[in-house]
Motif scaffolding. Structure first.
Motif, mmCIF file in Angstrom:
data_model
loop_
_atom_site.group_PDB
_atom_site.id
_atom_site.type_symbol
_atom_site.label_atom_id
_atom_site.label_comp_id
_atom_site.label_asym_id
_atom_site.label_seq_id
_atom_site.Cartn_x
_atom_site.Cartn_y
_atom_site.Cartn_z
ATOM 1 N N LEU A 46 -7.438 1.622 -4.828
ATOM 2 C CA LEU A 46 -5.895 1.287 -5.161
ATOM 3 C C LEU A 46 -5.339 1.731 -6.416
ATOM 4 O O LEU A 46 -4.428 2.237 -6.695
ATOM 5 C CB LEU A 46 -5.600 -0.240 -4.927
ATOM 6 C CG LEU A 46 -5.814 -0.759 -3.303
ATOM 7 C CD1 LEU A 46 -5.292 -2.265 -3.529
ATOM 8 C CD2 LEU A 46 -4.947 0.017 -2.537
ATOM 9 N N ASP A 106 2.679 -3.834 -4.356
ATOM 10 C CA ASP A 106 3.023 -2.741 -5.163
ATOM 11 C C ASP A 106 2.397 -2.681 -6.407
ATOM 12 O O ASP A 106 2.689 -3.682 -7.125
ATOM 13 C CB ASP A 106 4.688 -2.506 -5.248
ATOM 14 C CG ASP A 106 4.970 -1.098 -5.849
ATOM 15 O OD1 ASP A 106 4.043 -0.592 -6.244
ATOM 16 O OD2 ASP A 106 5.977 -0.712 -5.830
ATOM 17 N N MET A 139 -0.498 5.779 -2.478
ATOM 18 C CA MET A 139 -0.940 5.622 -0.928
ATOM 19 C C MET A 139 0.322 4.926 -0.109
ATOM 20 O O MET A 139 0.772 3.958 -0.725
ATOM 21 C CB MET A 139 -2.176 4.853 -1.043
ATOM 22 C CG MET A 139 -2.652 4.466 0.324
ATOM 23 S SD MET A 139 -4.311 3.355 0.100
ATOM 24 C CE MET A 139 -5.303 4.497 -1.134
ATOM 25 N N LYS A 175 -2.250 5.688 -6.387
ATOM 26 C CA LYS A 175 -0.981 4.980 -6.474
ATOM 27 C C LYS A 175 -0.045 5.373 -5.560
ATOM 28 O O LYS A 175 0.787 4.246 -5.212
ATOM 29 C CB LYS A 175 -0.406 5.016 -8.034
ATOM 30 C CG LYS A 175 -1.297 4.316 -8.971
ATOM 31 C CD LYS A 175 -1.001 4.383 -10.468
ATOM 32 C CE LYS A 175 -1.735 3.921 -11.548
ATOM 33 N NZ LYS A 175 -3.160 4.637 -11.599
ATOM 34 N N ARG A 187 -2.185 0.532 2.046
ATOM 35 C CA ARG A 187 -2.521 -0.186 1.092
ATOM 36 C C ARG A 187 -2.635 -1.636 1.407
ATOM 37 O O ARG A 187 -3.313 -2.415 0.826
ATOM 38 C CB ARG A 187 -1.343 -0.009 0.069
ATOM 39 C CG ARG A 187 -1.671 -0.634 -1.284
ATOM 40 C CD ARG A 187 -0.360 -0.390 -2.325
ATOM 41 N NE ARG A 187 -0.150 1.016 -2.721
ATOM 42 C CZ ARG A 187 -0.972 1.542 -3.547
ATOM 43 N NH1 ARG A 187 -1.854 0.942 -4.390
ATOM 44 N NH2 ARG A 187 -0.971 2.907 -3.833
ATOM 45 N N ASN A 188 -1.737 -2.121 2.181
ATOM 46 C CA ASN A 188 -1.818 -3.340 2.507
ATOM 47 C C ASN A 188 -3.298 -3.769 3.401
ATOM 48 O O ASN A 188 -3.707 -4.928 3.050
ATOM 49 C CB ASN A 188 -0.656 -3.951 3.474
ATOM 50 C CG ASN A 188 0.647 -3.835 2.462
ATOM 51 O OD1 ASN A 188 0.683 -4.217 1.375
ATOM 52 N ND2 ASN A 188 1.567 -3.726 3.066
ATOM 53 N N TRP A 238 -5.915 -3.922 0.892
ATOM 54 C CA TRP A 238 -5.808 -5.350 -0.115
ATOM 55 C C TRP A 238 -6.571 -6.470 0.913
ATOM 56 O O TRP A 238 -7.017 -7.351 0.201
ATOM 57 C CB TRP A 238 -4.388 -5.302 -0.200
ATOM 58 C CG TRP A 238 -3.962 -6.530 -0.991
ATOM 59 C CD1 TRP A 238 -3.446 -7.538 -0.777
ATOM 60 C CD2 TRP A 238 -4.450 -6.490 -2.581
ATOM 61 N NE1 TRP A 238 -3.109 -8.197 -1.759
ATOM 62 C CE2 TRP A 238 -3.788 -7.781 -3.043
ATOM 63 C CE3 TRP A 238 -4.867 -5.647 -3.256
ATOM 64 C CZ2 TRP A 238 -3.958 -8.245 -4.193
ATOM 65 C CZ3 TRP A 238 -4.895 -5.978 -4.676
ATOM 66 C CH2 TRP A 238 -4.605 -7.312 -4.958
#
Length: 455
Positions: A167, A46, A173, A171, A178-179, A182
């Motif tokens: 990302l 986060d 998403m 913000k 997002r993971n 990442w």
């Protein structure tokens, strides 16, 4: 897993690339530490949780080993490693960044804390700078494992920079997406490490321009580190002025030492190239000399004699000057060889060449081994009378040395039979006729009892 892949790649690859892979792995380990800390705090990524200063620092510090890997010496130009000054400057950057950007220690934290946007901008700038530096390295590198490193690392850094930008911009998403984003750069890096073929050879980049730009790139990353020290130190509060000045001074001095030694390396490398060229030229001169010299006596060989005679004949014809030849034969040399042995006979021939060479005073006069125990002398610009004087000097000099020869009928010493001939090329005749005449004169000298001169 990506860090372990880099370590394995370096362990199995050429030794000159092992340090680069280890540094990249160290950067990924720092990233993993930061990710583990944030995961422990939030359970999932986060961006709002990224203000936890202790773990944020590792995301920033991961770029330091990457910079060191990019600024490591280019082995193609034979430069020494500068890991210790680069590492020292990088350590100062790490300390200052931790104190100024991420620390909450009293007296060191910033007056205005970093916001989520500020932190995102710092990481975005860092990622883009690393990607650009690595791409420049890739464009300047030659084929080999070094180029493989820059290819894989460039792809990872650009994808990582893109992910960070996405990302930071989106913000809200969903967490699964997002993971996935990442983890994407690291999955792709691991895939490249597993399937990109390894190269065990390297080729030297050619061209002065490439070397000049390579010199610039070799110093670009340390310059960025030094600038980073100055920027971070300039924000230190007034009560820590000593630490501020000391940090800047140490970084500048280390960079100065590094640059001086690097320039010394390039200068030394240039001198080595010059010395190698000189050695090559000397070797070529020696090869040329060996090609025209007789291996046993050191006199010029028959091939060089024929070439020189042709040139001198043409020169004498143009200048309307005389040209003389002397043909020398060592008397009873076969008997000397049979009686004393071939090593003694070889030594006698070398002694005769040394003596005859001292008789020839002019640089254009040439002594050559014509064959066996026969020697020929070219005397440019010399008439028959002058050639007879030289021939007599030769005969008398050898006789005066009194080299033993019990098989000789002339005082039991080594003697010479000498034939002399001279011609005026401008008037007529050929060089072959001159050779025939001097050979006939030598034959007469031998048939008339040896140890004499005939013309």
């Amino acid at each position: 897993m990506a860090a372990l892949g880099c370590l394995q790649r370096g362990f199995n690859g050429p030794i000159e690339t092992r340090r680069s892979w280890n540094l990249i792995a160290a950067g990924l380990v720092l990233w993993a530490v930061g990710q583990a800390g944030l995961s422990y705090l939030s359970g999932a990524f986060d961006l709002r949780q990224m203000l936890a200063p202790t773990w944020n620092f590792f995301f920033f510090a991961y770029g330091i080993p990457i910079i060191l890997a990019l600024s490591s010496a280019n082995e193609n130009v034979g430069l020494r490693s500068f890991l210790w000054p680069d590492g020292a400057i990088a350590a100062i950057v790490v300390v200052l960044a931790n104190l100024q950007l991420f620390s909450s220690a009293p007296g060191w934290s910033r007056l205005v804390p970093l916001s989520v946007t500020d932190l995102g901008n710092i990481y975005n700038i860092q990622n883009v700078l690393l990607a650009c530096a690595c791409t420049l390295r890739l464009l300047l590198s030659s084929r080999g494992e070094k180029r493989t490193i820059y290819s894989i690392l460039s792809g990872f850094l650009w994808i990582n920079a893109l992910v960070w930008a996405i990302l930071s911009s989106f913000k809200e998403m969903p967490v699964p997406i997002r993971n996935a984003l990442w983890e994407l750069p690291f999955l792709l890096l691991l895939t490249a490490l597993a399937f990109w073929p390894q190269s065990h050879g390297s080729k030297v980049a050619k061209g002065t321009g490439i070397l000049t730009v390579g010199f610039l790139v070799d110093n670009l990353s340390p310059v960025l580190l030094t600038i980073g020290v100055i920027i971070l130190a300039s924000e230190i509060k007034r009560e820590h002025i000593v630490f501020k000045v000391l940090s800047m001074t140490i970084a500048v001095v280390l960079f100065g030492i590094r640059t001086a030694i690097r320039q010394s390396d390039y200068f030394r490398g240039h001198l080595q190239i010059v010395e190698s060229q000189q050695a090559l030229e000397e070797a070529n001169v020696q090869l040329t000399r060996d090609a025209v010299r007789d291996g046993l006596t050191g006199a010029y060989n028959r091939r060089y004699f024929d070439q020189t005679l042709t040139e001198e004949w043409k020169r004498a014809s143009r200048a309307q000057q005389p040209l003389s030849l002397i043909m020398v034969d060592v008397d009873h040399f076969k008997s000397l060889n049979d009686h004393y042995g071939h090593p003694t006979g070889d030594a006698v021939l070398r002694a005769i060449v040394r003596t005859l060479t001292t008789v020839l005073r002019r640089p254009n006069d040439l002594l050559a081994r014509y064959g066996g125990e026969e020697f020929a002398v070219i005397l440019p610009g010399t008439d028959l009378k002058g050639a007879m004087l030289v021939a007599e000097h030769m005969r008398a000099s050898i006789e005066a040395r009194e080299i033993p020869n019990d098989r000789s009928g002339s005082g039991r010493v080594v003697t010479l039979s000498v034939g002399v001939a001279s011609d005026q090329p401008a008037i007529g005749g050929t060089q072959q006729e001159l050779l025939d005449r001097v050979d006939s004169a030598l034959y007469r000298a031998k048939s008339q009892g040896r140890n004499r001169i005939c013309s």
